[in-house]
Design an enzyme around this catalytic site. Structure first.
Site, PDB file in Angstrom:
ATOM      1  N   LYS A  22       0.935  -1.331  -0.014  1.00 20.02           N
ATOM      2  CA  LYS A  22      -0.030   0.043   0.586  1.00 20.02           C
ATOM      3  C   LYS A  22       1.386   1.132  -0.163  1.00 20.02           C
ATOM      4  O   LYS A  22       0.696   2.154  -0.769  1.00 20.02           O
ATOM      5  CB  LYS A  22      -0.619   0.095   1.495  1.00 20.02           C
ATOM      6  N   SER A  23       2.113   0.885   1.165  1.00 22.82           N
ATOM      7  CA  SER A  23       2.366   2.386   0.729  1.00 22.82           C
ATOM      8  C   SER A  23       3.463   3.082  -0.442  1.00 22.82           C
ATOM      9  O   SER A  23       3.561   4.080  -0.677  1.00 22.82           O
ATOM     10  CB  SER A  23       4.240   2.658   1.985  1.00 22.82           C
ATOM     11  N   GLY A  94      -4.418   8.631   5.220  1.00 17.81           N
ATOM     12  CA  GLY A  94      -4.083   9.034   6.209  1.00 17.81           C
ATOM     13  C   GLY A  94      -3.069   9.187   4.897  1.00 17.81           C
ATOM     14  O   GLY A  94      -2.331  10.931   4.854  1.00 17.81           O
ATOM     15  N   ARG A 122      -8.026  12.501  11.973  1.00 23.75           N
ATOM     16  CA  ARG A 122      -6.741  12.285  12.302  1.00 23.75           C
ATOM     17  C   ARG A 122      -5.968  13.398  12.485  1.00 23.75           C
ATOM     18  O   ARG A 122      -6.194  14.037  11.870  1.00 23.75           O
ATOM     19  CB  ARG A 122      -6.688  11.119  11.149  1.00 23.75           C
ATOM     20  N   GLN A 169       4.480   9.570   6.761  1.00 22.20           N
ATOM     21  CA  GLN A 169       3.884  10.000   6.343  1.00 22.20           C
ATOM     22  C   GLN A 169       3.791  11.853   6.047  1.00 22.20           C
ATOM     23  O   GLN A 169       4.100  12.466   5.253  1.00 22.20           O
ATOM     24  CB  GLN A 169       2.150  10.327   6.580  1.00 22.20           C
ATOM     25  N   ASP A 315       1.689  -0.946  12.001  1.00 16.08           N
ATOM     26  CA  ASP A 315       0.965  -1.342  11.501  1.00 16.08           C
ATOM     27  C   ASP A 315       0.039  -3.096  11.619  1.00 16.08           C
ATOM     28  O   ASP A 315      -0.824  -3.568  11.767  1.00 16.08           O
ATOM     29  CB  ASP A 315       0.606  -1.338   9.578  1.00 16.08           C
ATOM     30  N   ARG A 346      -6.417   2.357  17.650  1.00 19.93           N
ATOM     31  CA  ARG A 346      -6.250   0.435  17.352  1.00 19.93           C
ATOM     32  C   ARG A 346      -5.957  -0.087  18.964  1.00 19.93           C
ATOM     33  O   ARG A 346      -5.756  -1.032  18.682  1.00 19.93           O
ATOM     34  CB  ARG A 346      -5.635   0.791  16.586  1.00 19.93           C
TER      35      ARG A 346
END
Ligand code: S3P
Length: 429
Positions: A22-23, A94, A122, A169, A315, A346
């Protein structure tokens, strides 16, 4: 209350092709959209988050085409981005929100970003404050902490940032802004976070200095379109590493999984817990290493997970918590307060969810304390729209006595669209 019932498995066996990282998919699309010339991405993750990144690029006038798992972008450089007519919708992502804020800070266009109910809660000031310091104009709720946010960039000055949290990020946003700033921009983090942006910028022809916890770019570098082969996502592979370790019978093989050292904390911790995971056929084509992972059943025991390793497995904490709840003895996770500002809080959602399935879990301010049991009875668990919770509860169901009804299983589509179908192929009941 409805839900998808995931019944216990008696064995697992087979080869699982995990979808693209994904990243790396986000970055390949965004850098391709910022670059000049054609970018071709293979094994692009067609999950909801990365599709949000492509949709935002389209609104900025970047043309792209998606054929199955391949994406072609025709980049004309950020200077040719078009002012978007409408709001940029980042959905649940995000990474899209923060990386686009960085990229847009370097451009004189006005743009407004928003997203779903989770993303609207967020924290964004970790990005908007330093971008304002560089010269971007950003307004939004709570002094720029939450989307919807409106940004008008351009005229930035390079800045030496020191971030309070290890966040790829944030680091990536500041580096992307730095590419359009006057002079040098550096980012120093408290611990090293994933370095995909740095590696990919280099592949796109941008000089990047990396020294320990410090990364530096100089404004004015141009990006040239590239071919990016995305490895399988180790964060998605993690569900199968835990399943294969605890299912009791059979083995799972996961080909071409990304093994960038800033992401492999899950391998280190599972092995420390006693897992039998082999790393085979290692290779490193252009920037991002990959390998075949083979996992076989093992007796896991508890461990302590804290400090520098946290950003390398952040994650994977939900599925590690499932593993810990079935490991012998106690597992303590600390220094992970960042979990509270992910797709859900989480720490709370994992603790509540696991407790509902019969696990012995205590919430800590910055982590979890889990005392393992031989089996979990099972029951019902909610995803709260969080993809990694949905998949963790499905794995917990396979490993439980009576199964787990997962409410909100569809959230898995954010990072692993065919998750249940792939499980079905390898699970024996
Ligand atoms: C990501 C960085 C991490 C991670 C997220 C993806 C990225 O977040 O949790 O799922 O692609 O840069 P932070 O940057 O907030 O640590």
């Amino acid at each position: 209350m409805s839900g998808v019932m995931v019944k216990p498995a008696s064995a697992v066996e087979g080869t699982v092709t995990v979808p693209g990282d994904k990243s790396i998919s986000h970055r390949a699309a965004l850098l391709g959209g910022m670059a000049e010339g054609e970018t071709r991405i293979t094994n692009f993750l067609a999950g909801d988050d990365c599709l949000s990144t492509l949709a935002c690029l389209a609104k900025l006038g970047v043309t792209w085409e998606r054929r199955g798992s391949e994406v072609w972008l025709q980049g004309k450089g950020t200077a040719n981005w078009r002012e978007p007519e409408d709001v940029l919708d980042v959905g649940n992502s995000g990474t899209t929100a923060r990386l686009f804020l960085g990229a847009l800070a370097a451009s004189p266009l006005a743009a407004t970003l928003t997203g779903d109910a989770s993303i609207r809660q967020r924290p964004m000031r970790r990005v908007t404050d330093p971008l304002k310091r560089m010269g971007a104009a950003i307004i939004g709720r709570r002094n720029g902490d939450f989307v919807p946010l409106t940004i008008r960039g351009g005229g930035l000055k390079g800045y030496a940032h020191r971030t309070e949290v290890a966040s790829a990020q944030v680091k990536s946003a500041l580096l992307l802004a730095g590419l359009g700033a006057d002079g040098v921009t550096s980012v120093e983090e408290p611990q090293v976070s994933r370095d995909h942006t740095e590696r990919m910028l280099r592949a796109f022809g941008v000089p990047v200095t990396m020294e320990g916890r410090m990364v530096q770019v100089r404004g004015g570098s141009r990006l040239r379109g590239q071919t990016v082969a995305v490895p399988a996502d180790i964060s998605s592979a993690a569900f199968f590493l835990v399943l294969g370790s605890l299912a009791g019978r059979g083995e799972i093989v996961l080909p071409e999984v990304g093994i960038n050292p800033t992401r492999t904390g899950i391998l280190d911790v599972l092995r420390r817990m006693g897992a039998d995971i082999e790393v085979l056929a290692k290779r490193e084509p252009a920037g991002e290493g990959r390998a075949t992972l083979r996992v076989r059943p093992a007796d896991l025991h508890g461990t302590e997970i804290a400090g520098e390793i946290i950003p390398r497995l952040i994650d994977e904490v939900p599925i590690l918590a499932v593993a810990a709840s079935l490991a012998e003895g106690e597992t303590v996770i600390r220094d992970a307060a960042e979990l509270r500002v992910k797709e859900t809080d989480r720490i709370q959602t994992v603790a509540d969810g696991l407790r509902g399935l019969g696990a012995d879990v205590e919430e800590l301010p910055d982590g979890l304390r889990i005392r393992g049991k031989k089996r979990l009875p099972g029951g019902r668990a909610k995803s709260y729209g969080d993809h990694r919770l949905a998949m963790s509860w499905a794995v917990a169901g396979l490993l439980s006595q009576e199964g787990v009804a997962v409410e909100g299983m569809e959230a898995a589509a954010v990072s692993f669209p065919d998750f249940l179908a792939v499980l079905d192929q390898i699970v024996k009941r």
